[in-house]
Motif scaffolding. Structure first.
Motif, mmCIF file in Angstrom:
data_model
loop_
_atom_site.group_PDB
_atom_site.id
_atom_site.type_symbol
_atom_site.label_atom_id
_atom_site.label_comp_id
_atom_site.label_asym_id
_atom_site.label_seq_id
_atom_site.Cartn_x
_atom_site.Cartn_y
_atom_site.Cartn_z
ATOM 1 N N ASN A 133 1.452 0.631 2.980
ATOM 2 C CA ASN A 133 0.620 1.500 2.153
ATOM 3 C C ASN A 133 1.432 2.692 1.670
ATOM 4 O O ASN A 133 2.389 3.121 2.328
ATOM 5 C CB ASN A 133 -0.584 2.008 2.949
ATOM 6 C CG ASN A 133 -1.444 0.876 3.489
ATOM 7 O OD1 ASN A 133 -1.579 -0.164 2.845
ATOM 8 N ND2 ASN A 133 -2.007 1.070 4.671
ATOM 9 N N LEU A 134 1.063 3.241 0.515
ATOM 10 C CA LEU A 134 1.624 4.503 0.050
ATOM 11 C C LEU A 134 0.915 5.639 0.789
ATOM 12 O O LEU A 134 -0.319 5.684 0.821
ATOM 13 C CB LEU A 134 1.413 4.664 -1.450
ATOM 14 C CG LEU A 134 2.139 3.681 -2.373
ATOM 15 C CD1 LEU A 134 1.524 3.728 -3.781
ATOM 16 C CD2 LEU A 134 3.620 3.998 -2.420
ATOM 17 N N HIS A 140 -2.940 10.815 3.914
ATOM 18 C CA HIS A 140 -3.792 10.152 2.930
ATOM 19 C C HIS A 140 -3.054 8.913 2.450
ATOM 20 O O HIS A 140 -1.820 8.880 2.438
ATOM 21 C CB HIS A 140 -4.085 11.088 1.753
ATOM 22 C CG HIS A 140 -4.769 12.351 2.160
ATOM 23 N ND1 HIS A 140 -4.294 13.614 1.845
ATOM 24 C CD2 HIS A 140 -5.905 12.548 2.885
ATOM 25 C CE1 HIS A 140 -5.095 14.527 2.327
ATOM 26 N NE2 HIS A 140 -6.085 13.916 2.972
ATOM 27 N N SER A 141 -3.771 7.900 2.037
ATOM 28 C CA SER A 141 -3.101 6.653 1.682
ATOM 29 C C SER A 141 -3.674 6.001 0.437
ATOM 30 O O SER A 141 -4.818 6.253 0.043
ATOM 31 C CB SER A 141 -3.165 5.655 2.843
ATOM 32 O OG SER A 141 -4.486 5.181 3.025
ATOM 33 N N ILE A 142 -2.823 5.208 -0.188
ATOM 34 C CA ILE A 142 -3.223 4.263 -1.230
ATOM 35 C C ILE A 142 -2.808 2.907 -0.676
ATOM 36 O O ILE A 142 -1.615 2.604 -0.573
ATOM 37 C CB ILE A 142 -2.527 4.553 -2.570
ATOM 38 C CG1 ILE A 142 -2.868 5.969 -3.056
ATOM 39 C CG2 ILE A 142 -2.908 3.508 -3.606
ATOM 40 C CD1 ILE A 142 -2.076 6.404 -4.278
ATOM 41 N N ILE A 179 1.798 -6.066 -0.469
ATOM 42 C CA ILE A 179 3.070 -5.683 0.140
ATOM 43 C C ILE A 179 2.987 -6.052 1.620
ATOM 44 O O ILE A 179 2.020 -5.706 2.306
ATOM 45 C CB ILE A 179 3.340 -4.170 -0.013
ATOM 46 C CG1 ILE A 179 3.509 -3.818 -1.492
ATOM 47 C CG2 ILE A 179 4.588 -3.768 0.750
ATOM 48 C CD1 ILE A 179 2.222 -3.522 -2.216
ATOM 49 N N THR A 180 3.995 -6.768 2.143
ATOM 50 C CA THR A 180 3.988 -7.204 3.534
ATOM 51 C C THR A 180 5.338 -6.935 4.180
ATOM 52 O O THR A 180 6.357 -6.826 3.493
ATOM 53 C CB THR A 180 3.677 -8.708 3.647
ATOM 54 O OG1 THR A 180 4.781 -9.447 3.108
ATOM 55 C CG2 THR A 180 2.399 -9.072 2.906
ATOM 56 N N TYR A 218 2.783 10.488 -2.747
ATOM 57 C CA TYR A 218 2.604 9.280 -1.950
ATOM 58 C C TYR A 218 3.852 8.407 -2.090
ATOM 59 O O TYR A 218 4.357 8.214 -3.198
ATOM 60 C CB TYR A 218 1.376 8.501 -2.428
ATOM 61 C CG TYR A 218 0.057 9.211 -2.208
ATOM 62 C CD1 TYR A 218 -0.826 8.787 -1.220
ATOM 63 C CD2 TYR A 218 -0.315 10.298 -2.997
ATOM 64 C CE1 TYR A 218 -2.047 9.435 -1.021
ATOM 65 C CE2 TYR A 218 -1.528 10.947 -2.814
ATOM 66 C CZ TYR A 218 -2.391 10.512 -1.829
ATOM 67 O OH TYR A 218 -3.596 11.141 -1.629
ATOM 68 N N SER A 219 4.322 7.868 -0.975
ATOM 69 C CA SER A 219 5.553 7.087 -1.045
ATOM 70 C C SER A 219 5.562 5.961 -0.017
ATOM 71 O O SER A 219 4.799 5.965 0.959
ATOM 72 C CB SER A 219 6.778 7.986 -0.826
ATOM 73 O OG SER A 219 6.737 8.563 0.475
#
Length: 230
Positions: A133-134, A140-142, A179-180, A218-219
């Motif tokens: 996750n970003l 906080h996440s995306i 994404i995995t 976010y990264s």
């Protein structure tokens, strides 16, 4: 005494004659030989280019094994770079969508060179489970999409998409893939008849912020791996 002298002279004539003729006959009928063998190992180079390749980031060139130099399509040398992290970046607000393309540059351009006639496989994966996750500094996440899907502003999701040169088994060109940490094949070149020089493809990034997405940077870190077939 005279007889002995004549015998020595006779042997001398025979010996001289044998040196003139016998070596040629010996090599023609029973040659001494060696086999020369040269083992040329497979080598591979991966270049990664992003739209945010400014310090401390930069265009990456990684070569295996170390110390090998490739030539690009124009005959210029390709050497390994000291910088090992490329960067791609997009800016948006809450409840918005950005999908990587050639115009906004929110993607990675990947160039593979190899002398392996079996070709190569290019794979992308989250560096660690925390990179699926970003996230920002306040956690906080995306989140990554769970399955291949479209993205819509407000989703609070992100994913990966293959460029037009796609020939893999995981990413697609018309939907956003998850994404995995296990990784997904971006491209499989298949067998080639001549060495590849900077065989190019792209991975696009898509981000849909949530309807109330907190502001922040976010990264996540992705790892690209190019592997020879042999």
């Amino acid at each position: 005494m005279t007889k002995t002298n004549k015998l020595i002279l006779g042997l001398g004539i025979v010996t001289a004659s044998s040196f003139a003729a016998l070596p040629h006959l010996t090599h023609a009928t029973n040659p001494d030989q060696i086999d020369i063998s040269v083992n040329v190992h497979p080598v591979i180079a991966l270049e990664i280019i992003g739209n945010n390749d400014v310090s401390p980031y930069g265009q990456v060139t990684d070569i295996d094994p170390d110390g090998v130099t490739f030539e690009d399509a124009s005959g210029n040398p390709i050497t390994e770079s000291a910088i090992k992290t490329s960067s791609s970046k997009a800016s948006l607000s809450q409840n918005q969508l950005v999908e990587g393309n050639d115009t906004n540059g929110f993607l990675s351009t990947l160039k593979v060179s190899t002398n392996d006639q079996g070709g190569y496989t290019l794979k992308v994966a989250a560096k660690t489970s925390a990179d699926v996750n970003l996230t920002d500094d306040n956690n906080h996440s995306i989140d990554s999409v769970a399955t291949a899907t479209t993205l819509t502003a407000g989703d609070g999701k992100w994913g990966l998409q293959a460029g037009d040169a796609y020939s893999g088994t995981g990413l697609t060109t018309n939907s956003w893939s998850p994404i995995t940490t296990a990784g997904t094949i971006v491209k499989t070149s298949g067998s080639v008849t001549t060495p590849l020089k900077q065989d190019t493809t792209q991975v696009k990034y898509g981000v849909a912020t949530g309807s109330v997405q907190p502001a922040g940077i976010y990264s996540a870190t992705l790892s690209y791996t190019a592997t020879t077939a042999n």
